[in-house]
Design a protein around this motif. Structure first.
Motif, short mmCIF file in Angstrom:
data_model
loop_
_atom_site.label_atom_id
_atom_site.label_comp_id
_atom_site.label_asym_id
_atom_site.label_seq_id
_atom_site.Cartn_x
_atom_site.Cartn_y
_atom_site.Cartn_z
N GLU A 1 0.80 -1.12 -0.05
CA GLU A 1 -0.20 -0.10 0.15
C GLU A 1 0.49 1.49 -0.21
O GLU A 1 0.75 2.36 -0.74
CB GLU A 1 -0.66 0.09 1.07
N GLU A 2 1.48 1.14 0.78
CA GLU A 2 2.76 1.95 1.06
C GLU A 2 3.02 2.73 -0.22
O GLU A 2 3.98 3.41 -0.97
CB GLU A 2 3.89 1.66 1.98
N THR B 1 0.97 3.79 -2.65
CA THR B 1 0.29 5.16 -2.23
C THR B 1 2.17 6.10 -2.94
O THR B 1 1.37 7.01 -4.08
CB THR B 1 1.11 5.62 -1.08
N GLU C 1 1.91 9.04 -5.98
CA GLU C 1 2.37 10.22 -5.52
C GLU C 1 3.55 10.14 -7.04
O GLU C 1 4.02 11.42 -8.32
CB GLU C 1 2.91 10.31 -4.54
#
Length: 161
Positions: free
Chosen positions: A16-17, A20, A24
């Motif tokens: 998920e990081e 993300t 980004e």
């Protein structure tokens, strides 16, 4: 199993990081691509402006060159005009001098004509006087010849006596 679940949770969190972070970074890439596109458009616009300005500079340089040539021609014409004005002034002065000389010569000619007329009358009078003297001389020569003849006759008569 707990460990696996923990590991899975940890991997999910990391995924998920990472997801993300990818989102980004993708947003950042899109922003950078937009910025790049904007910069390229700006570069294209500035290049077009630059080419227009260069064309205008060439046109202005041609105009400056033409104006310099015109100024040089104008200066040459001005110099030539001054020279012609000086020549004209000299010719006018020469014409005035020639006119003055002509008037003086005409006056002298008129005076010479008057004197010539006077001398012609004098010559005519002297010729008439000469003719009178010649006539008188001829008359006197005839009288002298007659008197001489009488004298000779008288001398002959006296010589005969």
């Amino acid at each position: 199993m707990d460990r696996i679940k923990e590991k899975m949770n940890q991997l999910r969190l990391e995924a998920e990081e990472a997801s993300t972070k990818v989102e980004e970074l993708q947003a950042k890439v899109k922003n950078l691509e937009l910025e790049n596109l904007t910069k390229e458009q700006e570069i294209t616009s500035l290049s077009h402006k630059n080419s227009l300005l260069e064309a205008e500079v060439e046109k202005l340089e041609e105009t400056v060159k033409t104006l310099k040539e015109s100024a040089a021609e104008g200066q040459a014409h001005g110099t030539q005009n001054e020279t012609l004005n000086r020549r004209l002034q000299l010719l006018e002065e020469e014409a005035e001098q020639a006119d003055k000389t002509l008037r003086e010569t005409n006056e002298k000619l008129r005076q010479t004509d008057i004197k010539a007329g006077h001398f012609e009358r004098k010559v005519s009078a002297l010729e008439a006087e000469r003719d009178q003297w010649e006539t008188k001389y001829e008359d006197m020569a005839k009288k002298y010849a007659a008197v001489q003849k009488e004298l000779e006759e008288f001398q002959m008569e006296i010589g005969n006596i």
